[in-house]
Design a protein around this motif. Structure first.
Motif, PDB file in Angstrom:
ATOM      1  N   LEU A  14       0.827  -1.206   0.000  1.00 11.11           N
ATOM      2  CA  LEU A  14       0.000   0.000   0.000  1.00 11.11           C
ATOM      3  C   LEU A  14       0.861   1.256   0.000  1.00 11.11           C
ATOM      4  O   LEU A  14       0.607   2.207  -0.740  1.00 11.11           O
ATOM      5  N   LEU A  15       1.898   1.254   0.820  1.00  4.13           N
ATOM      6  CA  LEU A  15       2.793   2.406   0.875  1.00  4.13           C
ATOM      7  C   LEU A  15       3.501   2.614  -0.464  1.00  4.13           C
ATOM      8  O   LEU A  15       3.672   3.742  -0.926  1.00  4.13           O
ATOM      9  N   HIS A  16       3.897   1.497  -1.079  1.00  2.00           N
ATOM     10  CA  HIS A  16       4.601   1.579  -2.356  1.00  2.00           C
ATOM     11  C   HIS A  16       3.710   2.163  -3.439  1.00  2.00           C
ATOM     12  O   HIS A  16       4.152   3.021  -4.224  1.00  2.00           O
ATOM     13  N   ALA A  17       2.471   1.703  -3.498  1.00  2.00           N
ATOM     14  CA  ALA A  17       1.536   2.255  -4.481  1.00  2.00           C
ATOM     15  C   ALA A  17       1.294   3.735  -4.223  1.00  2.00           C
ATOM     16  O   ALA A  17       1.148   4.521  -5.169  1.00  2.00           O
ATOM     17  N   SER A  18       1.277   4.133  -2.958  1.00  2.00           N
ATOM     18  CA  SER A  18       1.018   5.531  -2.609  1.00  2.00           C
ATOM     19  C   SER A  18       2.121   6.450  -3.106  1.00  2.00           C
ATOM     20  O   SER A  18       1.854   7.492  -3.715  1.00  2.00           O
TER      21      SER A  18
END
Length: 280
Positions: A14-18
């Motif tokens: 999730l953090l990476h996509a953000s």
């Protein structure tokens, strides 16, 4: 993979996509990536002052990974210049789990069970289906995204092997590797000049601020992955991380106004099912 570790890797996804959405959402992505890199390198510089050094055996991997990450940053910027987030991101991320699994088998002698292998195939296949649905990917865009995927696989295998030689010091390994991100502003200044880097601080403070925030998010996202690869199979960790593509589709739809077809949603379900297989 333990549910605790798997949950953290999903958080990393999730953090990476953000942070990828932050990067794609900025008009000048090379400038944005440079300010992200400055934030990453600055935090790493501070942290290394208070952490023990990794074992000597890990240093060749730290250097190699740091240099590959710079190549990755440049290829990612090129990919985002040529395609939507919902196309370039899945191609780049979807091509990496199978490459990581192959690299881990060849260089780290890892093996995985049939259920996990099925999960990796489902995730990679679903991700590539996401990229190919709802719009045509240009040849230049596909090539840039596939090159990005190859660099992702390369640094993932390097870090998976290196962190296991760091004497259990995943934080130290990660921060020393992130010091190489100081090369990004050097590269930017060499190509555009110092004024092009500094002027946006006053002219576009929000864009620079979002880039700095994206850098901080990136540290957490990949730091979790490196920590997980100390014990988890590289291909499994990589595939679970690449479920970030589902988050990227959602972010692209909600915040960037990108269209998402029914077939693309179905591909997201396949990716999610693959993630379940990895958790068994």
């Amino acid at each position: 993979m333990l549910s605790y570790t798997g949950g953290l890797v999903l958080l990393a996804a999730l953090l990476h996509a953000s942070w990828n959405a932050m990067l794609h959402g900025n008009r000048d992505r090379f400038l944005s990536m440079t300010w992200m890199s400055i934030a990453i390198a600055a935090v790493a510089t501070l942290v290394v002052l208070f952490t023990p050094r990794p074992a000597a055996a890990a240093w060749p991997y730290i250097v190699a990974s740091g240099l590959v990450h710079i190549v990755y940053n440049v290829t990612l910027v090129r990919a985002y210049r040529r395609s939507d987030l919902a196309q370039a991101y899945p191609v780049a991320r979807g091509s990496s789990p199978l490459l990581v699994t192959l690299g881990a088998a060849l260089f780290a002698h890892e093996s995985i069970g049939p259920v996990h292998a099925l999960g990796i195939v489902m995730i990679s296949g679903g991700i590539m289906a996401i990229a190919l649905q709802g719009g045509r990917v240009s040849r230049a865009g596909a090539l840039a995204a596939l090159t990005t995927g190859a660099t992702i696989a390369l640094y993932t295998v390097i870090d998976g092997m290196g962190v296991r030689l760091s004497d259990g010091r995943a934080l130290a390994y990660t921060t020393w590797m992130f010091l190489f991100y100081w090369l990004m502003p050097v590269l930017f200044i060499a190509m555009r000049g110092f004024a092009a880097l500094w002027t946006p601080v006053r002219a576009m403070p929000m864009a620079v601020g979002s880039s700095l925030a994206g850098g901080l998010v990136s540290i957490a996202a990949y730091g979790i992955v490196i920590w997980a690869m100390q014990a988890g199979a590289m291909g499994t960790v990589s595939a679970l991380r690449e479920t970030s593509v589902v988050f990227a589709v959602l972010i692209g739809r909600v915040f960037l106004g990108e269209a998402v077809s029914g077939k693309r949603w179905l591909a997201c379900v396949i990716v999610a099912a693959g993630a379940v297989c990895l958790g068994l």
